[in-house]
Design an enzyme around this catalytic site. Sequence first.
Site: not given
Length: 367
Positions: A192, A224
């Site tokens: 991330k 994600d």
Amino acid sequence: MSNPSLLILPGDGIGPEVMAEVRKIIDWYGAKRDLAFDVSEDLVGGAAYDKHGTPLHDDTMAKAQTVDAVLLGAVGGPKYDNLDFSVKPERGLLRLRKEMDLFANLRPAQCFDALADFSSLKKDVVAGLDIMIVRELTSGIYFGEPRGIIEEGNERVGINTQRYTESEIDRVARSAFELAMKRGKKLCSMEKANVMESGILWREVVTEVGKEYPEVELSHMYADAGAMQLCRWPKQFDVIVTDNLFGDLLSDAAAMLTGSLGMLPSASLGQPMENGRPKALYEPVHGSAPDIAGQGKANPIACILSFAMALRYSFDMGEEADRLEKAVEQVLADGKRTADLLGEEGVTPVSTSEMGDAVVAALDASL
Ligand code: IPM
Ligand code: MG
């Protein structure tokens, strides 16, 4: 030369019953392929806590450091839910990973043809799926300091720290690139970097290591988005490399694409020992499934395939690993199914031990 040594830690729940089937396979290799292993067995998790008051006795830890490979069943169960954090069954497993420095966790997600209908996704999305997740296993938020629950003003605060050094990222990236070289030469790194500094560093170091592997097509994805792509079109991936926590989540998701958690093995590898073999621990991806323990319902295939990974990665016996994987495929093609895989027409329900026997019979037939 002495026989290769194995330490077997069946653990809790269904661990002992699936490991009993692996013992049949190990015995088969001794009897039929002249591959004898020196096998010892010990306790881990709740089973170790019951006997020693700790989820991993120091003697067992020391033994694990000296053998060629450790095979672990599963740890945990509701009986231990209220134990102090420091002696929970999972701490035994985490101690093994940390002290053996098993930084590269290989979690293949492979869809067996016979089970393609079993996935919750459409058959064409998963049929033929063969991906490998490489999860960093000894650092990140699982082990980072500071950690704890502290008092702040009039309330408590829970703290964990995501922390990665360059060398920790470098070594797991290298493992992933090496694997990609032996497979489809594609590597996708997930972090991330849009919200985490550790993710920015992760991306930089992986990119740097990638310069040494020009043949491997490297891509980066936010974790994600990676989760989303894994469900949308998993066959776009070959090898995925990611950190400890994202790898925990993404590997469970990838596992379920294949239809059953009862099918998936894993290898956790560290630095080479003096004999050239890597420090290694092999375990199924599934947990201890206390709800079905002791009923002959558990699927031993994940644990059996974990032994196949040991043959491949610890003992350099790729052909014997292929033989065992093919035997498993044959048994599934013949319609044999443990309780987790029932539901289709025309299949034969078998118990845990009947499944083990069927794999042994398929191994016999391979000779
Ligand atoms: C896994 C498990 C473990 C983890 C638990 C049992 C500590 O979920 O191996 O994926 O979180 O790493
Ligand atoms: Mg997990």
